[in-house]
Design an enzyme around this catalytic site. Structure first.
Site, PDB file in Angstrom:
ATOM      1  N   GLN A 255       0.830  -1.208   0.000  1.00 54.27           N
ATOM      2  CA  GLN A 255       0.000   0.000   0.000  1.00 54.27           C
ATOM      3  C   GLN A 255       0.861   1.253   0.000  1.00 54.27           C
ATOM      4  O   GLN A 255       0.501   2.268  -0.596  1.00 54.27           O
ATOM      5  CB  GLN A 255      -0.931  -0.009   1.216  1.00 54.27           C
ATOM      6  CG  GLN A 255      -2.166   0.855   1.067  1.00 54.27           C
ATOM      7  CD  GLN A 255      -3.059   0.378  -0.061  1.00 54.27           C
ATOM      8  OE1 GLN A 255      -2.989  -0.772  -0.478  1.00 54.27           O
ATOM      9  NE2 GLN A 255      -3.891   1.248  -0.583  1.00 54.27           N
ATOM     10  N   HIS A 258       1.873   3.037  -3.327  1.00 53.77           N
ATOM     11  CA  HIS A 258       0.895   3.776  -4.124  1.00 53.77           C
ATOM     12  C   HIS A 258       1.330   5.226  -4.320  1.00 53.77           C
ATOM     13  O   HIS A 258       1.211   5.780  -5.411  1.00 53.77           O
ATOM     14  CB  HIS A 258      -0.476   3.755  -3.448  1.00 53.77           C
ATOM     15  CG  HIS A 258      -1.374   2.679  -3.965  1.00 53.77           C
ATOM     16  ND1 HIS A 258      -1.804   2.623  -5.264  1.00 53.77           N
ATOM     17  CD2 HIS A 258      -1.936   1.609  -3.352  1.00 53.77           C
ATOM     18  CE1 HIS A 258      -2.580   1.566  -5.438  1.00 53.77           C
ATOM     19  NE2 HIS A 258      -2.667   0.935  -4.297  1.00 53.77           N
ATOM     20  N   GLU A 322      -9.487   2.551   4.932  1.00 54.05           N
ATOM     21  CA  GLU A 322      -9.936   2.171   3.591  1.00 54.05           C
ATOM     22  C   GLU A 322      -9.835   0.648   3.435  1.00 54.05           C
ATOM     23  O   GLU A 322     -10.790  -0.023   3.057  1.00 54.05           O
ATOM     24  CB  GLU A 322      -9.061   2.861   2.540  1.00 54.05           C
ATOM     25  CG  GLU A 322      -9.386   2.460   1.109  1.00 54.05           C
ATOM     26  CD  GLU A 322      -8.349   2.979   0.125  1.00 54.05           C
ATOM     27  OE1 GLU A 322      -8.665   2.996  -1.081  1.00 54.05           O
ATOM     28  OE2 GLU A 322      -7.231   3.349   0.532  1.00 54.05           O
ATOM     29  N   HIS A 323      -8.652   0.107   3.716  1.00 49.14           N
ATOM     30  CA  HIS A 323      -8.423  -1.332   3.686  1.00 49.14           C
ATOM     31  C   HIS A 323      -8.058  -1.785   5.101  1.00 49.14           C
ATOM     32  O   HIS A 323      -7.282  -1.111   5.780  1.00 49.14           O
ATOM     33  CB  HIS A 323      -7.255  -1.707   2.769  1.00 49.14           C
ATOM     34  CG  HIS A 323      -7.362  -1.189   1.376  1.00 49.14           C
ATOM     35  ND1 HIS A 323      -6.809   0.022   0.993  1.00 49.14           N
ATOM     36  CD2 HIS A 323      -7.951  -1.708   0.271  1.00 49.14           C
ATOM     37  CE1 HIS A 323      -7.045   0.212  -0.296  1.00 49.14           C
ATOM     38  NE2 HIS A 323      -7.733  -0.811  -0.764  1.00 49.14           N
ATOM     39  N   ASP A 356      -7.489  -5.622  -4.525  1.00 49.07           N
ATOM     40  CA  ASP A 356      -7.086  -4.610  -5.503  1.00 49.07           C
ATOM     41  C   ASP A 356      -7.246  -5.110  -6.931  1.00 49.07           C
ATOM     42  O   ASP A 356      -7.465  -4.320  -7.847  1.00 49.07           O
ATOM     43  CB  ASP A 356      -5.621  -4.219  -5.273  1.00 49.07           C
ATOM     44  CG  ASP A 356      -5.489  -2.972  -4.417  1.00 49.07           C
ATOM     45  OD1 ASP A 356      -6.524  -2.427  -3.988  1.00 49.07           O
ATOM     46  OD2 ASP A 356      -4.343  -2.542  -4.170  1.00 49.07           O
ATOM     47  N   HIS A 415     -52.545  20.576   0.132  1.00 51.43           N
ATOM     48  CA  HIS A 415     -52.262  19.158   0.291  1.00 51.43           C
ATOM     49  C   HIS A 415     -53.519  18.439   0.804  1.00 51.43           C
ATOM     50  O   HIS A 415     -53.887  17.366   0.318  1.00 51.43           O
ATOM     51  CB  HIS A 415     -51.113  18.939   1.288  1.00 51.43           C
ATOM     52  CG  HIS A 415     -49.753  19.144   0.711  1.00 51.43           C
ATOM     53  ND1 HIS A 415     -49.313  20.358   0.267  1.00 51.43           N
ATOM     54  CD2 HIS A 415     -48.730  18.263   0.516  1.00 51.43           C
ATOM     55  CE1 HIS A 415     -48.064  20.238  -0.175  1.00 51.43           C
ATOM     56  NE2 HIS A 415     -47.693  18.969  -0.034  1.00 51.43           N
TER      57      HIS A 415
END
Length: 430
Positions: A255, A258, A322-323, A356, A415
């Site tokens: 990770q 990235h 996130e992960h 992924d 209404h």
């Protein structure tokens, strides 16, 4: 990685902060590009593609011939890997289809809900040092499964005006025919407003750098939806001494490579285990082609030693990764207790890389703590739910007085009258 042993609640809050810089300073540039694209269309795209990417495209759209030729440039073993991943992704997302819901809430009152595809979808696929062809699969496959009528891809061109052939092969495999050679802010603006060449869409998906992130958020000012707020990629690993240090180190580095602003966090009940992971990181990072990027990300990263599993769960839910990889003897208990995570990976043999690329789940996930309130991309991301109701004469008689009373109490007499006039008509018919 900096290590913290049994930090206090206040220390924990500080050390778990993301290394995300403020993005407000980018908004003036984003606004400028959006305004010009709205007014000048393709002319503005040309200006900013030349300025930001150093490329002057002869044409914006990738031709059918380019799409066909791209497939010939991709090695057969990679093609087969992509096909396998695509099959798994399609299988998982097709399984998410649900039947319409139909209920008679009271005699004569029927309500139902049906899901309809979003007609026009825009996919942003990053190029650059890591062209994310896997993101084509993750976004185009569920869009097609949902029945979206028009799917558009924008991706930055290389200096030779070409698009990465693997991106084009993936697009062809997914049935996407409209691929445009444009990236960055100007690509998001083009899909927001439409230009002479690139069509406007209703919702934009896909990751990108900080400029793309701000541009997507800016697009929401113009009635265009986006998949989710996004930021740098992140991974949290929750592990105890039953985990494999070399596996965990490899996951953290996968990770970290990235981007320099990525963040990885190891939470463990064992200080000794953390030391072993640290040694493995030092060893493995030397062999990485993206060592410089991974090293910078590791500087933003943390190891947190806690006393027990309960504290580990608290850290996970507070951070909202996130992960999340759970590699622990208590993995089932931890998994049940985790409520804030984009995607969860269980056990020693489930690397984050599986999600992924090829297990079938989607890798477009909420970052920066947004897993507390956002889901990752799924089939429903490409649909909208439409509700219906039908009242017959019995239904309006049964429900009418309730509606009248509520409308009158809110002071909305038109209404009330919409009901009363029907009730009077039915009474006269009787």
């Amino acid at each position: 990685m900096k290590k913290y042993i049994n930090p206090s609640a206040s220390e924990l809050e500080t050390l778990l902060k993301r290394p995300t810089p403020g993005l407000n300073e980018l908004e003036p540039l984003v606004e400028q590009v959006f305004n010009e694209v709205a007014q000048k269309g393709d002319e503005a795209l040309l200006k900013y593609t030349e300025l930001f990417d150093g490329v002057t495209p002869d044409t914006w759209q990738v031709s059918p011939k380019e799409m066909e030729e791209a497939g010939k440039k991709v090695p057969e073993d990679l093609k087969e890997a992509i096909r396998t991943a695509a099959a798994n992704i399609e299988k998982f997302h097709l399984a998410q289809k649900t039947d319409s819901v139909r209920v008679e809430t009271m005699p004569g009152v029927v309500c139902w809900q049906e899901k309809k595809p979003i007609e026009k979808i825009g996919l942003y696929i990053p190029g650059g040092t890591a062209p994310l062809f896997s993101t084509v699969l993750m976004l185009a496959i569920p869009a097609r499964a949902a029945g979206c009528r028009e799917i558009v891809i924008c991706t930055p061109p290389g200096k030779d005006q070409s698009v990465n052939p693997v991106i084009l092969f993936a697009a062809t495999l997914c049935g996407v025919k409209k691929v445009f050679k444009v990236g960055g802010i100007q690509a998001i603006a083009a899909m927001t407003f439409g230009t002479g060449t690139i069509p406007a869409v209703y919702k934009i998906f896909g990751p990108g750098n900080q400029f793309v992130t701000v541009a997507k958020q800016w697009a929401t000012r113009y009635q265009v939806a986006i998949d989710m707020p996004a930021g740098p990629s992140e991974l949290m690993v929750a592990a105890d001494k039953t985990a494999q240090p070399e596996y965990v180190a490899a996951d953290l580095l996968s990770q970290a490579e990235h981007g320099k602003d990525s963040q990885v966090i190891l939470v463990s009940t064992s200080n000794e285990f953390c030391e072993q992971v640290e040694q493995e990181i030092t060893k493995q990072i030397e062999k990485l082609p993206r060592k410089e990027i991974a090293s910078a990300a590791i500087e933003n990263s943390r190891m947190v030693v806690v006393e027990n599993t309960r504290m580990m769960i608290d850290v996970i839910n507070s951070y909202g990764p996130e992960h999340l990889i759970i590699s622990s003897a208590d993995e089932e208990d931890i998994c049940r207790a985790v409520i804030n995570a984009g995607s969860v990976f269980l056990g020693n043999y489930t690397p984050e890389s599986a999600g992924d690329y090829a297990s079938g789940t989607n890798h477009t996930l909420p970052t920066n703590g947004y897993s507390r309130q956002y889901s990752g991309v799924n089939l429903d991301s490409f649909t909208k739910s439409v509700t219906y109701q039908k009242l017959d004469a019995t239904g309006i008689k049964n429900l009418g007085v309730t509606i009248e009373k509520m409308a009158e109490a809110e002071g909305l007499f038109a209404h009330k009258n919409a009901v009363s006039i029907r009730l009077r008509d039915l009474e006269n018919q009787e």
